[in-house]
Each structure stands twice: as structure tokens, then as C-alpha cells.
Scaffold this motif. Structure first.
Motif, PDB file in Angstrom:
ATOM      1  N   UNK A 197       0.820  -1.206   0.000  1.00  0.00           N
ATOM      2  CA  UNK A 197       0.000   0.000   0.000  1.00  0.00           C
ATOM      3  C   UNK A 197       0.856   1.260   0.000  1.00  0.00           C
ATOM      4  N   UNK A 198       1.967   1.248   0.770  1.00  0.00           N
ATOM      5  CA  UNK A 198       2.834   2.431   0.786  1.00  0.00           C
ATOM      6  C   UNK A 198       3.375   2.730  -0.601  1.00  0.00           C
ATOM      7  N   UNK A 199       3.755   1.688  -1.319  1.00  0.00           N
ATOM      8  CA  UNK A 199       4.249   1.879  -2.687  1.00  0.00           C
ATOM      9  C   UNK A 199       3.142   2.388  -3.593  1.00  0.00           C
ATOM     10  N   UNK A 200       1.950   1.846  -3.426  1.00  0.00           N
ATOM     11  CA  UNK A 200       0.816   2.314  -4.224  1.00  0.00           C
ATOM     12  C   UNK A 200       0.615   3.816  -4.024  1.00  0.00           C
ATOM     13  N   UNK A 201       0.714   4.247  -2.777  1.00  0.00           N
ATOM     14  CA  UNK A 201       0.505   5.660  -2.473  1.00  0.00           C
ATOM     15  C   UNK A 201       1.506   6.536  -3.206  1.00  0.00           C
ATOM     16  N   UNK A 202       2.762   6.199  -3.092  1.00  0.00           N
ATOM     17  CA  UNK A 202       3.782   7.025  -3.744  1.00  0.00           C
ATOM     18  C   UNK A 202       3.653   6.966  -5.261  1.00  0.00           C
ATOM     19  N   UNK A 203       3.295   5.803  -5.790  1.00  0.00           N
ATOM     20  CA  UNK A 203       3.108   5.685  -7.237  1.00  0.00           C
ATOM     21  C   UNK A 203       1.996   6.611  -7.720  1.00  0.00           C
ATOM     22  N   UNK A 204       0.885   6.632  -6.983  1.00  0.00           N
ATOM     23  CA  UNK A 204      -0.252   7.424  -7.440  1.00  0.00           C
ATOM     24  C   UNK A 204      -0.019   8.920  -7.262  1.00  0.00           C
ATOM     25  N   UNK A 205       0.734   9.285  -6.264  1.00  0.00           N
ATOM     26  CA  UNK A 205       1.014  10.701  -6.043  1.00  0.00           C
ATOM     27  C   UNK A 205       2.070  11.212  -7.021  1.00  0.00           C
ATOM     28  N   UNK A 206       3.108  10.423  -7.228  1.00  0.00           N
ATOM     29  CA  UNK A 206       4.266  10.906  -7.994  1.00  0.00           C
ATOM     30  C   UNK A 206       4.290  10.409  -9.434  1.00  0.00           C
ATOM     31  N   UNK A 207       4.163   9.104  -9.615  1.00  0.00           N
ATOM     32  CA  UNK A 207       4.366   8.533 -10.935  1.00  0.00           C
ATOM     33  C   UNK A 207       3.149   8.666 -11.842  1.00  0.00           C
TER      34      UNK A 207
END
Length: 752
Positions: free
Chosen positions: A332-342
């Protein structure tokens, strides 16, 4: 039971049908649909000694009772009652004389046997009524021939044929045998809507008595002689696959017949849109009872390994697509950063009106807000299950499925059987919400039965269903508004996406109401299985959009409803663009109706109220929600809901659908989330996956429908998405805090 065969021309949805075989009757409770007085009469009326088929939709008994087949899967949306009402209306039959049966899958007779997209009534509106009108035409012709009078002089009412000139009359049952031998006309007239007697009136659920008395209706109720129970041992996480298996201990446990591995789909099999599953190579335990199999599952020793990148070729409604499932264990933490940044970095423009860049550059003020939501599990009360009995030359399947036609094709291809050798019978479903669109569990049951050479009922546990299911994707959207020095909206920008799809509907409101408009979309691939969840994509984007519009209205100093009405008026008077997919007049109508019904303009200033409105599945819904604070806890008191879905076939059932969608939407927005750690869902049962409680439901819900003569549109899904926006807006009034990330009651945002 007699056999009647009839032919017809271009009305392809009414074809010849043989009733000699009878078919499987899942069950019905036709007395539940009768008023008390009618029920007493019906009890005294015996079932017919002989039935006569008018067409594929209905048969008439020699004593006047009528069996109407409901073609579509029943998932709780009450189509098993409402669809036969369309037939009965045109047939001019007393509803108390109607028996309703679930039709088997037969695409030669029924052109759309699917529960999804809120389309059952909309798609069946003409064909079902035509079926009833055709049968009535045949009965009138039979009476005219018998009485030697013009058919135009025959009248019908409550199952009786009459001729005023001669005084002749007869019940439908007396003419049914002759009518069944007549040639079916290519076209028949339908009633004027002003003449409806059944459509627009409330009729009780035809399965009501069986539901409340616990009689067998559902897939889990299926029992057959020599039937075995099968359960699946899934990989422990998304992104993993089976490496090795030691089943020696499990095989020696009481009642266990075998522990085997199955491949749900063959390597070269092109899947349909509804074959979605992340796990195709499975360990299966088969035994005599559910309890024995559950215990043996615990004794299975399986070793798992990381799966590689996987590509599946899929047939998405006639279009071949390659879907990639990347390797790795997701978090989930990776999902968050992916959706915010990538995510936003890979966005593509899908609609652009005017010069939004210039509008934002010259704006006196820019308002920007972001919204997010997590993955959600469907969690129907009845977990996935299916019965299968596969022999060398035939496959019989019985159970709860929303897409029987698609899954029939998948089973036939997987088993290597001709399509006509696969029979699927639909049971009533204990919930679905889109989960049962994806029938991999049906294919699993068929493959297990084939390998075991025995009838098998596959049953998922709650943990199986929640941790290895098909989820609502995680989404994120950012909205920007450009305001001039007079606080007028001169530019609007939305950029939205998700894992693994975008929720954006670029041509919906407020597109068409702003001169300078920009919509961008993005998506991030995932190996987590996702799919349609009640009101796909709309179930997030509606709440986000309506929350932003509410905050925007506050910033420009306008009443929230009036702010929306002004934008809609612009879309009515001078619409921007040509691809707007909504009718601003109907949109405006539900907002005005909910404003009036809720007393919005005369409200108590102390009320914490939120408003929301949205268009999806061809229908328009506006809602006002009231919250009171009990200590530091917001409690939903009242919800006012205005709906324009065209003609309402069964008002009580329609209100129930709206009420269910409202409660469901509040619960998911407030409490629900699936999070992942190293590919494994952290919520495995209801102890950690939070659903709304009875005490948390609104105290009162008032549903009002716009009265018009527009053909019916969707209703199972449209009330669900906007309530999340109304809830967020009311919670802001109650707490002074804006809510941007679902679930709203989480200590910290799960996503975003």
C-alpha cells in the motif's frame, strides 16, 4: 406437459420453444406477490394439468395460471419480480395468477442474460413487453377464430377474453391450446404508457417467502446425490505461484477423496473480460463434507515462489487486448507514492475545451484539491461457490453468476466441449456488487469436476473470498479550478487515475459547463486482481467531484445547490463541446426536486447538511444528507434522495434499491479498505474489514422519483456514488474538516 413449437420472423427475441423437457425450476413464491385476498383464491386454485407455450418468455396453463420466466440473474435488484411485471402488463393478466420462474441460460431465446451495468430493465423494456403483447395477440386471435368475429373486437382484462357484441367470454386457459398453435406475428402493438395497470405499481418480491423462511434458493443450498465438496488453497499473496506440494497428510484425513492441482485456464486460452483471476494454478482439496475439507486444507504443505511477469491475451467485448501483470509483491505504501508521484507524470489528455492553460495563467485565484480511495473487497454475504457435474460429453453447472453467457463460452473452451453441451442454471445470488461478474470460480468448479469425474460443489471460505477476490481499484484524482477577480469559474482541470485503471469520465459534468476545461487520465499496472465494483469508477469519482464542487461553492460564496444549478444552466443555454454525455435539464431536475423535498431553502441553520448529485448508468440522482454530532461522533440522521430513472416499474423495489445503495455507499466511504503488505491483503475477515453496522445506517431515508414518460434507465448503481460526496460535505459542516481520503474514519489516510 405438452410440447408446442412456434415460429416467427424478425422478432428474434421470441423463438420457438419446446416445453416437453420442462427445465429446472429453482423455486418461486408466487403467493408472496399476492395481496391477502388474492392469496386465498390462489390457494384454492390447483396447478394446471397442462401448460401451453406462447413463446420463450411465458406459458399459460389450461386453468389460466401463467408462468413467466425471468431471464436475468437475480442479485437482489428484484428483477425476478420487475421483469415479469413487464410481460404481465402487456398480457393483461391478473398478477395474482402469475407464477415466476428463473429462466435457464438460453441466448437463442433471451438476448441479454446478464446482471451488470444496471441494464436489465432498460434492455428488457421492449422485448419483455413485446413477449406479453405477442401472447395476448395469439389469445385474441384464437378467441376470434372460435367465435367467428373480428379480432379487433376482442378485448382483454385480467386474464379474460371478451366480445361485447355476442357476449362471449373465456379465460386465457380455455384458449391457450389453440393460441399456442398459431403463427407468431412479426410485430404487435404495445400499450400506451397511460394505460399501464401493473407497471408503476408496487409488487412484493416473488421470492420473499422463501427468503424469510430459509428455503433453498442460493448456490450454497445446492445438494446432489454423490456430490463432493471442493475448496481451493490459494497462494498466500498476489505475485506468487505454486512451487511444490506435499499433500500426503491431507490425503489421509477422514473423508478426503483427493488433493490435486488444477489449471483454471489453459495456456493458450484467450480469456474474456469476465475471466479475471490472478491465480490460475491452484491446489484443490476434495472431500465428503465442508468441515472435513476445511480441516484438510490446513494440513496441505505447499511451497510458493515469486511469479514472473505474466501477459494474458483477452477478448474484451470483441477487441483483443494484452493485459500485463507485473512481477513483484505490492504494498500500500508503494501504491501511495506511485499514485502521487508517478501517475500524473504519465497522464494523457482525453478532453480539452478552450484554452485552459491561459485561463489558469491569468486566474486571480487557483483552487486545487486531491482525493483518494483504497482497494475494496466486494464481500457479498454468500461467498463464491458453484456446482459442476462434468461428464465426457456434457457439463451441468448450477450457481450464482452475473455473466452466465460469457462463462458458458469460457467453460466450453476450457473443457473442450461444444457450446451446446454446456448448461448453466442460475440461482438467486446472496449479493454480488460486481464480484460475480467474474466467473473464474465457475470454471474452477468445472475443471475440478472433470478431473474428479464426479459432481462437485466448490465453496470459498470468507477468507478465500476476501483475500483472493476481485477488488475495486484504488483511485486518486486532483481537481483545479481557475477563478477570475469576480470569483467566476473560468477554468477547470481534472487529472485522475488509479491502480490499475482510471476512474475518469471526461465528458460528464462539469464538462460542457466551463469554457476552458481539461481532463487527463493515467493508470498504473498491477498484479492485484481488480474488476467492476458497484457503479464502476463512478463509485469514487462522483464523491471526489462533488466534494470539490462543494468546497468551490463555499470559496466563491454561493449556495452549494445554486452553484451547481448555475453551472447546469450554462450547459443548457450555451453548452461547451459536443460530447457531453448527460442531459442538463434532467440533471437540474433532480437537484431542484431534492432541494424542495429536503426543505433546503428553509433549513435550520444549525443543520449539518451536505448535497451531491451525479449522472451514471443513464440515470440522475441528487441527495441531501443530514448529520448530527453525538459527542465527537457524526451520526447520519436523514437522507433525501431524488432520482430520474424514467418510468419506475416497481416503486417499492426501486426505493429499496436506492436505500440499499445509500447505506452501502455511506459504509464504504466511512469504514472500508483493503491494504496490502508484500502482496498479501491485511484484512482477511470482518474482524478487520469494517462494514457499516445497523446502528450506523441513516435513521430515515426518503426517496422521490421524477415523474415522466421516459423509458426506464438504470437504478441498481446510480444512488451509490453520489452519497459519498453528500456524506463528505455534511461531515465538513459537522466537524469543520474537509475529507479528501477514504475511508473517512481512518486515523490516517489509507491511500493518498
Amino acid at each position: 406437459m405438452s410440447s408446442s413449437k412456434v415460429a416467427m420472423g424478425r422478432r428474434s427475441f421470441i423463438k420457438s420453444v419446446s416445453l416437453a423437457g420442462g427445465g429446472m425450476v429453482i423455486g418461486f413464491s408466487w403467493l408472496a406477490s399476492c395481496k391477502q385476498k388474492e392469496a386465498h383464491v390462489a390457494v384454492a386454485q390447483e396447478l394446471p394439468k397442462e401448460w401451453f407455450g406462447m413463446n420463450g418468455f411465458l406459458k399459460i396453463g389450461d386453468n389460466g395460471l401463467v408462468t413467466i420466466y425471468s431471464p436475468n440473474p437475480e442479485i437482489g435488484q428484484n428483477v425476478k419480480t420487475s421483469m415479469p411485471m413487464l410481460v404481465a402488463e402487456e398480457l393483461d393478466i391478473d398478477w395474482g395468477d402469475v407464477i415466476v420462474e428463473q429462466a435457464p441460460l438460453n441466448t437463442d431465446l433471451f438476448t441479454r442474460q446478464l446482471a451488470g451495468g444496471s441494464q436489465s430493465i432498460r434492455q428488457g423494456w421492449e422485448s419483455l413487453r413485446t413477449a406479453g403483447a405477442t401472447a395476448k395477440h395469439l389469445l385474441k386471435q384464437a378467441a376470434a377464430d372460435a367465435w367467428q368475429v373480428p379480432m379487433s373486437e376482442i378485448t382483454t382484462e385480467n386474464g379474460t377474453l371478451s366480445h361485447a357484441g355476442t357476449g362471449a367470454s373465456a379465460g386465457y386457459g380455455e384458449m391457450a391450446a389453440a393460441a399456442a398453435q398459431l403463427e407468431i406475428p412479426e410485430e404487435v402493438p404495445l400499450k400506451e404508457k397511460s394505460d399501464f395497470k401493473i407497471i408503476g405499481t408496487s409488487r412484493k418480491n416473488v421470492d420473499g417467502t422463501k427468503i424469510v423462511t430459509g428455503q433453498p434458493l442460493y448456490g450454497l443450498d445446492i445438494q446432489r446425490d454423490d456430490m463432493l465438496i471442493a475448496m481451493v488453497v490459494h497462494p498466500p499473496a498476489f505475485g506468487m505461484q505454486l512451487k511444490s506440494l506435499d499433500a500426503s497428510e491431507a490425503k489421509n484425513m477422514p473423508g478426503i477423496k483427493d488433493v490435486l492441482t488444477v489449471d483454471t485456464y489453459s495456456e493458450d486460452q484467450k480469456r474474456s473480460a469476465f475471466d479475471t483471476s490472478a491465480f490460475t494454478k491452484l491446489v484443490v482439496v476434495v472431500g465428503e463434507s465442508t468441515w472435513q475439507v476445511m480441516q484438510a486444507k490446513k494440513a496441505v504443505k505447499a511451497e510458493w515462489e515469486l511469479a514472473p511477469d505474466i501477459e494474458n491475451e483477452m477478448n474484451i467485448f470483441g477487441r483483443t487486448m494484452t493485459v500485463n501483470h507485473p512481477a513483484g509483491l505490492e504494498n500500500t505504501k508503494t501504491h501511495t507514492s506511485q499514485m502521487v508521484d508517478m501517475g500524473p507524470q504519465r497522464a494523457e489528455i482525453v478532453r480539452k475545451d478552450g484554452d485552459p492553460e491561459k485561463a489558469f495563467k491569468n486566474a486571480a485565484k487557483v483552487v486545487e484539491r486531491s482525493y483518494s480511495c483504497p482497494f475494496l473487497a466486494h464481500n457479498p454475504m454468500e461467498p463464491m461457490n458453484f456446482f459442476a457435474n462434468v461428464t465426457a460429453d456434457h457439463a451441468e453447472l448450477v450457481g450464482p453468476i452475473q455473466t452466465p453467457e460469457f462463462m458458458e463460452q469460457s467453460v466450453a473452451e476450457r473443457l473442450g466441449l461444444p457450446l451446446e453441451k454446456v448448461d448453466i442454471m442460475m440461482t438467486r445470488m446472496g449479493g454480488g456488487f460486481g464480484r460475480r461478474l467474474y466467473g473464474h470460480f465457475l470454471v474452477e468448479a468445472a475443471v475440478i469436476s472433470q478431473q474428479m469425474n464426479a459432481p462437485v460443489k466448490l465453496v470459498y471460505t470468507r477468507e478465500d473470498d476476501m483475500t483472493h477476490g476481485t477488488y475495486r481499484p484504488a483511485y486518486r484524482a486532483t481537481y483545479k479550478a481557475a477563478l477570475d477577480e469576480n470569483n467566476e469559474l473560468i477554468g477547470f482541470h481534472v487529472i485522475a487515475g488509479g491502480i490499475p485503471e482510471s476512474p475518469l469520465a471526461a465528458n460528464r459534468f462539469p464538462a460542457g459547463a466551463v469554457d476552458n476545461y481539461l481532463a487527463e487520465s493515467w493508470a498504473i499496472e498491477s498484479n492485484i486482481t481488480t474488476g467492476a465494483f458497484r457503479a464502476p469508477r463512478s463509485n469514487f469519482i462522483a464523491g471526489a467531484e462533488q466534494s470539490f464542487l462543494d468546497e468551490l461553492a463555499e470559496i466563491v460564496g454561493k449556495d452549494p445547490i445554486q452553484f451547481r444549478l448555475d453551472l447546469l444552466q450554462r450547459s443548457i443555454d450555451t453548452p461547451v463541446g459536443e460530447n457531453n454525455d448527460y442531459d442538463p435539464l434532467r440533471y437540474k431536475g433532480v437537484l431542484e426536486l431534492v432541494r424542495d423535498k429536503s426543505g433546503w431553502n428553509n433549513q435550520d441553520a444549525s443543520k449539518n447538511r451536505g448535497v451531491s448529485a451525479y449522472f451514471c448508468h443513464n440515470s440522475y440522482v441528487a441527495q441531501v444528507l443530514d448529520i448530527e454530532m453525538e459527542g465527537d461522533k457524526p451520526v447520519v440522521q436523514d437522507v433525501y434522495c431524488a432520482i430520474d430513472c424514467g418510468i419506475v416499474v416497481n416503486p417499492d423495489a426501486a426505493s429499496n434499491l436506492a436505500e440499499g445503495g445509500i447505506v452501502d455507499g455511506i459504509g464504504h466511504a466511512m469504514y472500508s479498505a483493503i491494504t496490502f503488505k508484500d502482496g498479501k491483503p491485511e484484512q482477511q475477515n470482518f474482524d478487520r474489514y469494517r462494514l457499516i453496522r445497523h446502528s450506523e445506517a441513516p435513521k430515515r431515508i426518503q426517496v422521490d422519483f421524477v415523474q415522466n414518460d421516459i423509458d426506464p434507465t438504470g437504478l441498481g448503481e446510480p444512488p451509490f456514488p453520489p452519497i459519498m460526496g453528500a456524506l463528505a460535505n455534511a461531515m465538513y459542516k459537522a466537524t469543520g474538516k474537509r475529507y479528501y481520503d477514504q475511508p473517512f474514519n481512518a486515523p490516517q489516510p489509507v491511500i493518498g
